[in-house]
Design a protein around this motif. Structure first.
Motif, PDB file in Angstrom:
ATOM      1  N   HIS A 113      -4.366  -0.330   7.059  1.00 37.28           N
ATOM      2  CA  HIS A 113      -3.723   0.827   6.437  1.00 37.28           C
ATOM      3  C   HIS A 113      -4.539   1.396   5.282  1.00 37.28           C
ATOM      4  O   HIS A 113      -4.009   2.150   4.473  1.00 37.28           O
ATOM      5  CB  HIS A 113      -2.327   0.453   5.947  1.00 37.28           C
ATOM      6  CG  HIS A 113      -1.409  -0.012   7.031  1.00 37.28           C
ATOM      7  ND1 HIS A 113      -0.956   0.829   8.038  1.00 37.28           N
ATOM      8  CD2 HIS A 113      -0.867  -1.228   7.294  1.00 37.28           C
ATOM      9  CE1 HIS A 113      -0.178   0.155   8.852  1.00 37.28           C
ATOM     10  NE2 HIS A 113      -0.104  -1.092   8.432  1.00 37.28           N
ATOM     11  N   LEU A 114      -5.813   1.027   5.219  1.00 31.41           N
ATOM     12  CA  LEU A 114      -6.671   1.499   4.135  1.00 31.41           C
ATOM     13  C   LEU A 114      -7.808   2.335   4.690  1.00 31.41           C
ATOM     14  O   LEU A 114      -8.512   1.898   5.607  1.00 31.41           O
ATOM     15  CB  LEU A 114      -7.239   0.313   3.346  1.00 31.41           C
ATOM     16  CG  LEU A 114      -6.221  -0.507   2.544  1.00 31.41           C
ATOM     17  CD1 LEU A 114      -6.849  -1.814   2.076  1.00 31.41           C
ATOM     18  CD2 LEU A 114      -5.702   0.288   1.360  1.00 31.41           C
ATOM     19  N   ILE A 136      -8.850   4.698  -3.452  1.00 25.52           N
ATOM     20  CA  ILE A 136      -7.949   3.545  -3.581  1.00 25.52           C
ATOM     21  C   ILE A 136      -7.856   3.164  -5.052  1.00 25.52           C
ATOM     22  O   ILE A 136      -8.877   2.940  -5.712  1.00 25.52           O
ATOM     23  CB  ILE A 136      -8.450   2.337  -2.775  1.00 25.52           C
ATOM     24  CG1 ILE A 136      -8.597   2.688  -1.292  1.00 25.52           C
ATOM     25  CG2 ILE A 136      -7.507   1.144  -2.941  1.00 25.52           C
ATOM     26  CD1 ILE A 136      -9.276   1.600  -0.467  1.00 25.52           C
ATOM     27  N   ILE A 144       0.866  -1.177   0.000  1.00 23.07           N
ATOM     28  CA  ILE A 144       0.000   0.000   0.000  1.00 23.07           C
ATOM     29  C   ILE A 144       0.903   1.227   0.000  1.00 23.07           C
ATOM     30  O   ILE A 144       1.796   1.350   0.842  1.00 23.07           O
ATOM     31  CB  ILE A 144      -0.923   0.032   1.238  1.00 23.07           C
ATOM     32  CG1 ILE A 144      -1.843  -1.193   1.256  1.00 23.07           C
ATOM     33  CG2 ILE A 144      -1.744   1.322   1.272  1.00 23.07           C
ATOM     34  CD1 ILE A 144      -2.554  -1.401   2.577  1.00 23.07           C
ATOM     35  N   GLU A 154      -4.483   6.072  -2.264  1.00 21.46           N
ATOM     36  CA  GLU A 154      -3.870   4.856  -1.729  1.00 21.46           C
ATOM     37  C   GLU A 154      -3.758   3.860  -2.876  1.00 21.46           C
ATOM     38  O   GLU A 154      -4.777   3.430  -3.426  1.00 21.46           O
ATOM     39  CB  GLU A 154      -4.709   4.265  -0.594  1.00 21.46           C
ATOM     40  CG  GLU A 154      -4.797   5.167   0.627  1.00 21.46           C
ATOM     41  CD  GLU A 154      -5.765   4.668   1.688  1.00 21.46           C
ATOM     42  OE1 GLU A 154      -5.637   5.115   2.847  1.00 21.46           O
ATOM     43  OE2 GLU A 154      -6.662   3.856   1.361  1.00 21.46           O
ATOM     44  N   THR A 209     -10.680   9.704   0.451  1.00 20.61           N
ATOM     45  CA  THR A 209      -9.510   9.027  -0.115  1.00 20.61           C
ATOM     46  C   THR A 209      -9.947   8.022  -1.183  1.00 20.61           C
ATOM     47  O   THR A 209     -10.943   7.313  -1.030  1.00 20.61           O
ATOM     48  CB  THR A 209      -8.735   8.307   0.992  1.00 20.61           C
ATOM     49  OG1 THR A 209      -8.265   9.278   1.930  1.00 20.61           O
ATOM     50  CG2 THR A 209      -7.551   7.536   0.435  1.00 20.61           C
ATOM     51  N   LYS A 229       0.784   5.523  -0.137  1.00 21.63           N
ATOM     52  CA  LYS A 229      -0.133   6.652   0.058  1.00 21.63           C
ATOM     53  C   LYS A 229       0.478   7.935  -0.496  1.00 21.63           C
ATOM     54  O   LYS A 229       1.674   8.186  -0.343  1.00 21.63           O
ATOM     55  CB  LYS A 229      -0.463   6.817   1.540  1.00 21.63           C
ATOM     56  CG  LYS A 229      -1.131   5.594   2.150  1.00 21.63           C
ATOM     57  CD  LYS A 229      -1.735   5.893   3.501  1.00 21.63           C
ATOM     58  CE  LYS A 229      -2.492   4.681   4.034  1.00 21.63           C
ATOM     59  NZ  LYS A 229      -3.336   5.008   5.193  1.00 21.63           N
TER      60      LYS A 229
END
Length: 478
Positions: free
Chosen positions: A159-160, A72, A56, A138, A70, A58
């Motif tokens: 971490h998402l 992804i 991951i 992300e 955010t 960022k």
């Protein structure tokens, strides 16, 4: 790199080239995973790598987008590694050799890695750029997607934080996927016993089939090399009483097998050759449209040991009667496969023979039905069946905002109507939705063809258009 450096979008193809310099077959992803982490460190971007080698990365929002949700961007780093006849490519150390032919980018007699390296290349190009606007980002890059979605299975939401996920693992430009099939593998195992028995045998070699992705291409009703071999062996066993000495076919659980072979021993040598010649003509006629290059060879060989009669008969019966291909079509979406199975691999191991069958369905009850059928057939042929690699379907979300926004942006950019659809294949969105239940998801990508085969190629102009779309979409999410 000289062949790609003048192709637009340059950043995307630059990173696709760099990815293809690193061997990254499923299960061999540490080097490519470390490469992604180093990419982030060199740019002072926050990065995380878990025990499954998922990565991951960022990137903060650009000015004016600090308070937006955010996003992804997601793809997988591994690839299906298949090479064509005569190729000397070594997937453990050799980079992918790429060829540019007008609007086509392909590899030299191997899979290209567009599935799903092009998604990772998009992600790296975005993280590496500083000339367009976007929300906080992300980049999620998973491992072993092609062999059971192991990376996605191991992933957590630690971490998402993204509220919108853009999966770039689809293969038809302008088609936005909002649902996918679930599935599982069934491993059928025959205990192997051999006995000494020598004589003149025949090796039956099936090749030249198109194969392809067992989800995307299953609806095309291409020939399955294992099933064709089963039909040949069954005819010979019924008419001439053969014994198996060796058998092999297929390479990947999610690829329709394009080749197979078996060695048989028989006392009725000439009759077996005539039987094979006869059924070869029938099979070539049967598949003259879908698999016009089907080739069946017969070679004389020496045999010194064979499977026991019981195991030989049971194995031939299993391959003959096991279902294959499309089982049910969707009653909701015209032309969409609901349930299918692909008898993908048969391989002899030290004390057993294993058959791997990939089952897919948008219906959990239909999936269970097919798995049960395989279990019953295994039992009746004195084998054992074990399920593995199950993954959930991705259910349609009627309230998806990213779906509507994506369609709007695509149509504004290209003055062309986009399509919203579902897919009869497993996408990681099903597993990701389980750990990110409140995240709105969509899947898209550029035009990719013949994935999971050595003929895989992508459209260069389509990669450019999807890049333009991705940049515009991110800019619009404010």
């Amino acid at each position: 790199m000289s062949k790609l450096q003048n192709i637009e979008p340059q950043k995307v193809f630059h990173w696709f080239y760099e990815l293809n310099q690193i061997p990254r077959c499923s299960g061999n992803e540490k080097k490519i995973s470390d490469f992604l982490v180093n990419f982030a460190k060199e740019r002072n971007l926050e990065a995380f790598q878990d025990e499954a080698y998922n990565v991951i990365i960022k990137k903060p929002a650009t000015k004016g987008y600090e308070n937006t949700d955010t996003i992804i961007i997601q793809g997988h780093m591994d690839m299906v590694c298949i090479k064509g006849k005569g190729s000397k490519h070594d997937f453990t150390k050799d980079p992918i050799e790429m060829l540019v032919e007008e609007d086509i980018l392909r590899a030299n007699n191997t899979t290209l890695g567009g599935d799903n390296g092009i998604a990772v290349a998009y992600g790296l190009a975005i993280l590496d750029a500083d000339n367009f606007k976007h929300p906080p980002l992300e980049l999620l890059v998973t491992t072993s997607e092609e062999t059971g979605m192991d990376g996605a299975h191991a992933l957590t939401n630690k971490h998402l934080s993204g509220k919108i996920l853009l999966n770039i693992d689809s293969e038809e430009e302008g088609v936005f996927l909002v649902s996918c099939a679930g599935g599982a593998n069934m491993i059928t195992t025959f205990n192997l016993e051999k006995e000494k028995k020598s004589g003149k045998g025949l090796e039956i070699i099936i090749s030249g089939l198109k194969g392809g992705h067992s989800g995307m291409e299953i609806v095309k009703q291409r020939a399955n090399a294992l099933k064709l071999l089963g039909r040949i062996l069954h005819l010979c066993n019924e008419e001439a009483n053969i014994r198996l000495s060796r058998i092999h076919g297929g390479t990947k659980h999610n690829a329709i097998p394009s080749d197979s072979k078996a060695v048989v021993l028989t006392e009725d040598f000439e009759n077996v050759k005539k039987l094979i010649d006869s059924i070869t003509k029938d099979l070539k006629e049967e598949y003259r449209v879908e698999d016009s290059e089907l080739n069946i060879e017969v070679q004389e060989v020496s045999v010194d040991e064979v499977y026991t009669k019981e195991i030989s008969d049971n194995l031939i019966d299993y391959i003959m009667i096991v279902p294959d291909g499309v089982q049910y079509m969707s009653k909701d979406i015209e032309g969409l496969v609901q349930t299918s199975l692909n008898n993908a691999i048969i391989e002899e191991k030290e004390n057993s023979i294993e058959i791997t069958t990939s089952v897919r369905s948008a219906s959990s009850s239909s999936l269970r039905e097919i798995l049960n059928i395989l279990s019953v057939i295994a039992k009746r042929t004195n084998a054992r069946a074990e399920e593995s690699g199950a993954y959930p379907a991705w259910q349609y979300d009627k309230d998806s905002k990213i779906r509507d926004k994506a369609v709007e942006v695509y149509e504004e950019l290209f003055d062309k109507k986009a399509e919203v659809s579902a897919i009869h294949a497993g996408l990681e969105c099903g597993l990701l939705k389980e750990i990110l239940p409140d995240t709105d998801m969509i899947s898209f990508g550029p035009n990719l063809y013949d994935v999971h085969t050595e003929k895989e190629y992508l459209s260069i102009s389509s990669v450019r258009r999807v890049w333009e779309f991705l940049v515009k979409l991110l800019e619009s999410l404010k």
